[in-house]
Design an enzyme around this catalytic site. Structure first.
Site, PDB file in Angstrom:
ATOM      1  N   ASP A  78      39.823  41.302  45.332  1.00  0.00           N
ATOM      2  CA  ASP A  78      39.795  41.161  46.795  1.00  0.00           C
ATOM      3  C   ASP A  78      40.627  42.203  47.524  1.00  0.00           C
ATOM      4  OD1 ASP A  78      42.268  40.002  45.832  1.00  0.00           O
ATOM      5  OD2 ASP A  78      42.562  39.271  47.871  1.00  0.00           O
TER       6      ASP A  78
ATOM      7  N   ASP B  73      40.545  39.372  39.070  1.00  0.00           N
ATOM      8  CA  ASP B  73      41.826  39.400  39.754  1.00  0.00           C
ATOM      9  C   ASP B  73      42.232  37.931  39.971  1.00  0.00           C
ATOM     10  OD1 ASP B  73      43.968  40.162  41.421  1.00  0.00           O
ATOM     11  OD2 ASP B  73      42.678  40.219  43.179  1.00  0.00           O
ATOM     12  N   PHE B  74      43.506  37.684  40.208  1.00  0.00           N
ATOM     13  CA  PHE B  74      43.949  36.295  40.385  1.00  0.00           C
ATOM     14  C   PHE B  74      44.053  35.912  41.868  1.00  0.00           C
ATOM     15  CE2 PHE B  74      47.548  33.243  40.807  1.00  0.00           C
ATOM     16  CZ  PHE B  74      46.903  32.139  40.255  1.00  0.00           C
ATOM     17  N   ASP B  75      45.015  36.520  42.562  1.00  0.00           N
ATOM     18  CA  ASP B  75      45.262  36.147  43.964  1.00  0.00           C
ATOM     19  C   ASP B  75      44.089  36.563  44.856  1.00  0.00           C
ATOM     20  OD1 ASP B  75      48.202  35.188  44.079  1.00  0.00           O
ATOM     21  OD2 ASP B  75      48.316  37.027  42.896  1.00  0.00           O
TER      22      ASP B  75
HETATM   23 MG    MG Z   1      43.982  39.881  44.660  1.00  0.00          MG
END
Ligand code: MG
Length: 270
Positions: free
Chosen positions: A218, A34-36
């Site tokens: 997250d 995932d990025f963020d």
């Molecule tokens: Mg995220």
């Protein structure tokens, strides 16, 4: 310790280090991130999100491994593809999945957006109008449109305004037939296509022929991905941060993700 200095693999729980060792020993591991909140620390200005330098460097080095050391890399994000690519600057050869799976750019393949039919296009227009109407009456919220969905962002709104706006969207347009509502951190996303990160992981697994998958995420939308992992078969799920999760492993923050990537790189390089 100074921020950004990293803590080395010693910050990783022993069970996670063992799982990484098993993953790194397989012929063809797939690393999906995932990025963020995982590569990039969460920030109020969504356009200011950037991956930690250590993580970018580790990803570039992982992407450069070749032959029997090669690792398949993928980013899977709720963001549309364009900002994901612009902000993450992933190394060449990284497969990219945006909008939770509505937009896909597999390594070495053409970009594909799942096309909407006429009814879905009309439904999306209606849903966008309704979400904009909610944003218009809730200060500090804003609307992001995507190829197959719309997002209400509430991170900058007062807490009571944010929850009232989220409720209005979930209980209003979120209940229309054909609409799928997903709640994340300070966001509600409504999609008119049946996509999620779990399906994206399975598609990546199939397209790369991976022996096992590492997935780090997250947010609550990442739980779809953790749900399709099979730890007994070597898959490694890593939840970043607090909160309940189906993932087998947990690390504290994006700094620890950088530790994880550096550790995986070291294991895979030897
Ligand atoms: Mg995220």
């Amino acid at each position: 310790m100074t921020p950004g200095a990293g803590t080395g693999s010693g910050s990783l729980p022993p069970a996670l280090r063992e799982a990484l060792e098993r993953l790194a020993a397989l012929p063809r591991p797939l690393v999906v991130l995932d990025f963020d909140g995982v590569l990039a620390p969460l920030v109020d200005d969504r356009d200011a999100a950037r991956p930690l330098e250590r993580s970018s460097a580790a990803l570039a080095a992982l992407a450069a491994l070749d032959g029997d050391r090669a690792v398949d890399l993928a980013l899977v994000s709720g963001r549309p593809l364009e900002p994901l690519v612009r902000l993450a600057s992933p190394p060449e050869g990284t497969s990219l999945v945006g909008s939770h799976g509505a937009e896909v750019r597999l390594a070495g393949a053409q970009e594909s957006s799942a096309p909407l039919d006429e009814a879905e296009t009309a439904l999306l227009a209606d849903v966008v109008d309704r979400v904009r109407a909610v944003a218009g009456t809730h200060a500090g919220t804003d609307v992001e449109t995507k190829p197959a969905g719309v997002v209400l962002h509430t991170r900058r709104a007062a807490l009571d305004v944010a929850s009232s706006a989220q409720r209005a969207v979930t209980d209003g347009p979120g209940r229309l037939p054909g609409v799928r509502a997903m709640r994340g951190k300070d966001v509600v996303e409504l999609a008119v296509l049946d996509v999620d990160k779990g399906r994206s992981v399975q598609a990546l697994r199939a397209s790369t022929g991976a022996d096992a998958v590492l997935y780090a995420g997250d947010d609550v939308t990442d739980e779809h991905a953790f749900a399709v992992l099979d730890p007994a078969a070597g898959d490694v799920g890593v939840h970043v941060g607090d909160g309940s999760t189906a993932a087998a492993h947990r690390v504290a923050d994006p700094e620890a993700v950088a530790d994880l990537l550096e550790h995986l790189l070291a294991l895979r390089s030897r």
